[in-house]
Design a protein around this motif. Structure first.
Motif, short mmCIF file in Angstrom:
data_model
loop_
_atom_site.label_atom_id
_atom_site.label_comp_id
_atom_site.label_asym_id
_atom_site.label_seq_id
_atom_site.Cartn_x
_atom_site.Cartn_y
_atom_site.Cartn_z
N LEU A 40 0.82 -1.21 0.00
CA LEU A 40 0.00 0.00 0.00
C LEU A 40 0.86 1.26 0.00
N ARG A 41 1.97 1.24 0.71
CA ARG A 41 2.85 2.42 0.75
C ARG A 41 3.47 2.70 -0.62
N ARG A 42 3.60 1.68 -1.44
CA ARG A 42 4.20 1.86 -2.76
C ARG A 42 3.21 2.39 -3.80
N LEU A 43 1.90 2.36 -3.50
CA LEU A 43 0.90 2.83 -4.45
C LEU A 43 0.95 4.36 -4.58
N SER A 44 0.57 4.83 -5.75
CA SER A 44 0.49 6.28 -5.96
C SER A 44 -0.74 6.82 -5.22
N ASP A 45 -0.76 8.15 -5.04
CA ASP A 45 -1.91 8.78 -4.37
C ASP A 45 -3.21 8.50 -5.14
N ARG A 46 -3.12 8.49 -6.46
CA ARG A 46 -4.30 8.24 -7.28
C ARG A 46 -4.84 6.83 -7.04
N ARG A 47 -3.95 5.84 -7.00
CA ARG A 47 -4.39 4.46 -6.76
C ARG A 47 -4.94 4.30 -5.34
N LEU A 48 -4.31 4.95 -4.38
CA LEU A 48 -4.82 4.88 -3.01
C LEU A 48 -6.23 5.46 -2.94
N SER A 49 -6.45 6.57 -3.60
CA SER A 49 -7.79 7.18 -3.56
C SER A 49 -8.81 6.29 -4.27
N THR A 50 -8.38 5.52 -5.24
CA THR A 50 -9.29 4.60 -5.93
C THR A 50 -9.86 3.55 -4.97
N ILE A 51 -9.06 3.14 -4.00
CA ILE A 51 -9.55 2.13 -3.04
C ILE A 51 -10.01 2.76 -1.73
N GLY A 52 -10.15 4.10 -1.72
CA GLY A 52 -10.71 4.78 -0.56
C GLY A 52 -9.72 5.11 0.53
N LEU A 53 -8.44 5.17 0.21
CA LEU A 53 -7.41 5.50 1.20
C LEU A 53 -6.68 6.77 0.77
N SER A 54 -6.01 7.39 1.72
CA SER A 54 -5.17 8.53 1.36
C SER A 54 -3.83 8.38 2.08
N ARG A 55 -2.81 8.95 1.50
CA ARG A 55 -1.47 8.83 2.07
C ARG A 55 -1.40 9.46 3.45
N SER A 56 -2.14 10.55 3.68
CA SER A 56 -2.07 11.24 4.97
C SER A 56 -2.64 10.40 6.11
N THR A 57 -3.59 9.52 5.82
CA THR A 57 -4.18 8.68 6.87
C THR A 57 -3.84 7.20 6.70
N LEU A 58 -2.85 6.91 5.88
CA LEU A 58 -2.53 5.51 5.57
C LEU A 58 -2.13 4.72 6.82
N GLU A 59 -1.31 5.31 7.68
CA GLU A 59 -0.89 4.59 8.90
C GLU A 59 -2.09 4.25 9.78
N LEU A 60 -3.01 5.20 9.94
CA LEU A 60 -4.20 4.93 10.75
C LEU A 60 -5.07 3.86 10.09
N ASP A 61 -5.20 3.94 8.77
CA ASP A 61 -5.98 2.93 8.05
C ASP A 61 -5.36 1.55 8.19
N LEU A 62 -4.04 1.47 8.14
CA LEU A 62 -3.36 0.18 8.30
C LEU A 62 -3.57 -0.39 9.70
N GLU A 63 -3.50 0.47 10.71
CA GLU A 63 -3.74 0.01 12.09
C GLU A 63 -5.17 -0.50 12.24
N ARG A 64 -6.13 0.22 11.64
CA ARG A 64 -7.53 -0.20 11.72
C ARG A 64 -7.73 -1.55 11.01
N MET A 65 -7.10 -1.71 9.85
CA MET A 65 -7.21 -2.98 9.13
C MET A 65 -6.59 -4.12 9.95
N ALA A 66 -5.46 -3.84 10.59
CA ALA A 66 -4.80 -4.87 11.40
C ALA A 66 -5.67 -5.27 12.59
N ARG A 67 -6.29 -4.28 13.25
CA ARG A 67 -7.19 -4.59 14.38
C ARG A 67 -8.38 -5.41 13.91
N ARG A 68 -8.95 -5.04 12.76
CA ARG A 68 -10.10 -5.77 12.23
C ARG A 68 -9.70 -7.20 11.88
N ALA A 69 -8.54 -7.37 11.26
CA ALA A 69 -8.08 -8.71 10.90
C ALA A 69 -7.82 -9.55 12.16
#
Length: 98
Positions: free
Chosen positions: A48-77
């Motif tokens: 996910l960190r290697r994706l461009s900002d455009r690709r991240l936005s396509t899947i509903g993520l943004s670089r500025s909140t990526l760390e928080l999104d990753l933590e949330r995904m890890a907790r959910r998993a």
């Protein structure tokens, strides 16, 4: 089952050593599952960190909140993983004969 001098010796199921072997195998399986889970999360985060900002936005993520999104995904998993029965429970066929 032990091998002594080239001869297979079956342990009785109620011996302490047989219980230790089963417990050790179960803890080894649990440690392996935990290691695989951590490895998978690390691979996902790296990709996910290697994706461009455009690709991240396509899947509903943004670089500025990526760390928080990753933590949330890890907790959910982790929550989903703890809610599922462990392999071998509920009458599944054991991997090794007892």
């Amino acid at each position: 089952m032990l091998i002594r001098g080239g001869e297979k010796v079956r342990l009785a199921d109620d011996t302490p050593r047989a219980g230790l072997l089963r417990g050790g195998l179960a803890s080894l399986k649990a440690a392996y599952r935990a290691w695989r889970h951590e490895r998978d999360l690390a691979v996902i985060a790296r990709r996910l960190r290697r994706l461009s900002d455009r690709r991240l936005s396509t899947i509903g993520l943004s670089r500025s909140t990526l760390e928080l999104d990753l933590e949330r995904m890890a907790r959910r998993a982790e929550h989903k993983r703890s809610a599922l029965p462990s392999p071998g429970e509920h009458g599944d066929v054991p991997l090794l004969p007892r």
